[in-house]
Design a protein around this motif. Structure first.
Motif, mmCIF file in Angstrom:
data_model
loop_
_atom_site.group_PDB
_atom_site.id
_atom_site.type_symbol
_atom_site.label_atom_id
_atom_site.label_comp_id
_atom_site.label_asym_id
_atom_site.label_seq_id
_atom_site.Cartn_x
_atom_site.Cartn_y
_atom_site.Cartn_z
ATOM 1 N N THR A 49 26.491 35.251 49.206
ATOM 2 C CA THR A 49 27.539 34.933 48.580
ATOM 3 C C THR A 49 27.399 34.886 47.522
ATOM 4 O OG1 THR A 49 27.123 33.215 50.342
ATOM 5 C CG2 THR A 49 28.521 32.943 49.357
ATOM 6 N N ILE A 50 26.438 34.266 47.019
ATOM 7 C CA ILE A 50 26.270 34.775 45.029
ATOM 8 C C ILE A 50 26.866 36.319 44.814
ATOM 9 C CG2 ILE A 50 24.569 35.137 43.620
ATOM 10 C CD1 ILE A 50 24.568 31.694 44.369
ATOM 11 N N ARG A 51 26.955 37.084 45.276
ATOM 12 C CA ARG A 51 27.120 38.258 45.065
ATOM 13 C C ARG A 51 28.628 38.770 44.941
ATOM 14 N NH1 ARG A 51 27.775 43.027 46.924
ATOM 15 N NH2 ARG A 51 28.267 42.988 48.600
ATOM 16 N N LEU A 52 28.773 38.240 46.132
ATOM 17 C CA LEU A 52 30.575 38.049 46.911
ATOM 18 C C LEU A 52 30.905 37.291 45.751
ATOM 19 C CD1 LEU A 52 30.802 37.034 50.510
ATOM 20 C CD2 LEU A 52 31.477 39.802 49.016
ATOM 21 N N MET A 53 30.773 35.932 45.191
ATOM 22 C CA MET A 53 31.073 35.407 44.520
ATOM 23 C C MET A 53 31.345 36.012 42.816
ATOM 24 S SD MET A 53 31.111 31.137 45.191
ATOM 25 C CE MET A 53 29.183 31.163 44.729
ATOM 26 N N ILE A 54 29.621 36.596 42.166
ATOM 27 C CA ILE A 54 30.161 36.795 41.203
ATOM 28 C C ILE A 54 30.573 38.422 40.581
ATOM 29 C CG2 ILE A 54 28.322 37.982 39.499
ATOM 30 C CD1 ILE A 54 27.148 36.039 39.315
ATOM 31 N N GLY A 55 31.016 38.929 42.161
ATOM 32 C CA GLY A 55 31.814 39.983 41.934
ATOM 33 C C GLY A 55 33.343 39.746 42.016
ATOM 34 N N MET A 56 33.389 38.845 42.371
ATOM 35 C CA MET A 56 35.313 38.269 42.643
ATOM 36 C C MET A 56 35.121 37.681 40.746
ATOM 37 S SD MET A 56 35.451 35.677 45.717
ATOM 38 C CE MET A 56 37.330 35.871 46.100
ATOM 39 N N PHE A 57 34.829 37.733 39.847
ATOM 40 C CA PHE A 57 34.922 36.577 38.646
ATOM 41 C C PHE A 57 34.854 38.258 37.234
ATOM 42 C CE2 PHE A 57 35.346 33.531 41.606
ATOM 43 C CZ PHE A 57 36.105 33.019 41.073
ATOM 44 N N ASP A 58 33.941 38.887 38.481
ATOM 45 C CA ASP A 58 33.354 40.067 37.160
ATOM 46 C C ASP A 58 34.085 41.115 36.314
ATOM 47 O OD1 ASP A 58 30.953 41.751 36.223
ATOM 48 O OD2 ASP A 58 30.184 42.091 38.045
ATOM 49 N N ARG A 59 35.109 40.445 35.411
ATOM 50 C CA ARG A 59 36.385 41.824 35.137
ATOM 51 C C ARG A 59 35.107 42.883 34.616
ATOM 52 N NH1 ARG A 59 40.957 37.934 32.915
ATOM 53 N NH2 ARG A 59 38.915 37.333 31.816
ATOM 54 N N GLU A 60 34.152 42.392 33.680
ATOM 55 C CA GLU A 60 33.844 43.564 32.698
ATOM 56 C C GLU A 60 32.525 44.025 34.085
ATOM 57 O OE1 GLU A 60 31.717 41.876 30.078
ATOM 58 O OE2 GLU A 60 33.642 41.102 29.057
ATOM 59 N N ASN A 61 32.440 43.730 34.990
ATOM 60 C CA ASN A 61 31.414 45.194 36.201
ATOM 61 C C ASN A 61 30.333 45.595 35.843
ATOM 62 O OD1 ASN A 61 32.368 46.307 38.838
ATOM 63 N ND2 ASN A 61 33.962 47.676 38.250
ATOM 64 N N LYS A 62 29.889 44.150 35.494
ATOM 65 C CA LYS A 62 28.192 44.168 34.843
ATOM 66 C C LYS A 62 27.270 43.250 35.871
ATOM 67 C CE LYS A 62 29.726 44.249 29.403
ATOM 68 N NZ LYS A 62 28.978 43.592 28.515
ATOM 69 N N GLY A 63 28.349 42.772 37.153
ATOM 70 C CA GLY A 63 27.206 42.166 37.816
ATOM 71 C C GLY A 63 26.888 40.774 37.327
ATOM 72 N N THR A 64 27.429 40.076 36.305
ATOM 73 C CA THR A 64 27.635 38.805 35.614
ATOM 74 C C THR A 64 29.034 38.206 34.627
ATOM 75 O OG1 THR A 64 27.495 40.218 33.466
ATOM 76 C CG2 THR A 64 24.880 39.531 34.416
ATOM 77 N N VAL A 65 28.398 37.329 34.961
ATOM 78 C CA VAL A 65 30.125 36.058 34.638
ATOM 79 C C VAL A 65 30.068 36.454 32.759
ATOM 80 C CG1 VAL A 65 31.770 34.511 34.858
ATOM 81 C CG2 VAL A 65 30.575 35.669 36.828
ATOM 82 N N SER A 66 30.974 35.994 32.441
ATOM 83 C CA SER A 66 31.078 36.102 31.029
ATOM 84 C C SER A 66 31.620 34.125 30.778
ATOM 85 C CB SER A 66 31.769 36.792 30.174
ATOM 86 O OG SER A 66 33.399 36.232 30.327
ATOM 87 N N PHE A 67 31.598 33.944 29.721
ATOM 88 C CA PHE A 67 32.543 32.696 29.882
ATOM 89 C C PHE A 67 33.737 32.051 29.773
ATOM 90 C CE2 PHE A 67 34.199 28.691 27.176
ATOM 91 C CZ PHE A 67 33.467 27.941 28.030
ATOM 92 N N PHE A 70 33.660 31.685 33.914
ATOM 93 C CA PHE A 70 32.964 31.204 34.470
ATOM 94 C C PHE A 70 33.723 29.779 34.522
ATOM 95 C CE2 PHE A 70 30.640 27.416 34.026
ATOM 96 C CZ PHE A 70 29.309 27.157 34.722
ATOM 97 N N GLY A 71 35.112 29.509 34.059
ATOM 98 C CA GLY A 71 36.034 28.565 33.810
ATOM 99 C C GLY A 71 36.366 28.488 35.632
ATOM 100 N N ALA A 72 36.734 29.630 35.751
ATOM 101 C CA ALA A 72 37.871 29.842 36.858
ATOM 102 C C ALA A 72 36.680 30.543 38.466
ATOM 103 C CB ALA A 72 38.090 31.730 37.214
ATOM 104 N N LEU A 73 34.671 30.410 38.048
ATOM 105 C CA LEU A 73 34.182 30.574 38.979
ATOM 106 C C LEU A 73 33.733 29.175 39.417
ATOM 107 C CD1 LEU A 73 32.043 31.713 40.787
ATOM 108 C CD2 LEU A 73 30.526 31.735 38.493
ATOM 109 N N TRP A 74 33.465 28.365 38.331
ATOM 110 C CA TRP A 74 33.334 26.904 38.175
ATOM 111 C C TRP A 74 34.445 26.358 39.419
ATOM 112 C CZ3 TRP A 74 29.073 24.368 37.617
ATOM 113 C CH2 TRP A 74 28.933 23.172 38.103
ATOM 114 N N LYS A 75 35.355 26.269 39.039
ATOM 115 C CA LYS A 75 36.874 25.551 39.452
ATOM 116 C C LYS A 75 36.646 26.582 41.612
ATOM 117 C CE LYS A 75 41.910 24.907 39.746
ATOM 118 N NZ LYS A 75 41.455 25.355 41.507
#
Ligand SMILES: [Ca+2]
Ligand SMILES: [Ca+2]
Length: 151
Positions: A49-67, A70-75
């Motif tokens: 689930t973590i991997r799926l969620m990171i993938g949805m908000f990872d616009r730079e395609n790095k496997g991470t989420v930038s600030f 992050f607002g969208a991920l948190w919401k």
């Protein structure tokens, strides 16, 4: 940065972001997100689930989420929490077969009892006949993706 509707205050988000970003890299990794979410009521948060969620908000395609993202991920996470609570009608902290059926029907899925049973078994990681919060998110994302492919 302008405040967007429905997204919490930037200062609040920044505080949360800094707490989650343990190594101060400026990005949230899957491991960092998993630790943050596991600190709540839930035990080890489903890594898929973590991997799926990171993938949805990872616009730079790095496997991470930038600030910025992050607002969208948190919401997204808090919306799922509210959604999960509203479907957990007996407040048991998990979703049983009837509750799952109500949830999926309200999302517009018309699934047979048999298929709902199959989904329940697939996402019931602990073999208790119920689905926990993280597995519920995974179930809904997987279902959403599979149905989008079929259409
Ligand atoms: Ca980090
Ligand atoms: Ca329940």
């Amino acid at each position: 940065m302008a405040n967007q509707c429905g997204i919490p205050d930037q200062q609040f988000l920044w505080d949360v972001f800094q707490r989650v970003d343990k190594d101060r890299s400026g990005h949230i990794s899957a491991d960092e997100l998993q630790i943050a979410l596991s600190n709540g009521t839930w035990s080890a948060f489903n890594p898929e689930t973590i991997r799926l969620m990171i993938g949805m908000f990872d616009r730079e395609n790095k496997g991470t989420v930038s600030f910025q993202d992050f607002g969208a991920l948190w919401k997204y996470v808090t919306d799922w929490q509210n959604c999960f609570r509203s479907f957990d009608r007996d407040n048991s902290g998990n979703i049983d077969k009837d509750e799952l059926k109500t949830a999926l029907t309200s999302f517009g899925y018309r699934l047979s009892d048999h298929l709902i049973g199959v989904l329940l078994r697939k996402f019931d990681r602990f073999g208790r006949g119920t689905i926990l919060f993280d597995d519920f998110i995974q179930c809904c994302i997987v279902l959403y993706v599979s149905i989008s492919i079929l259409h």
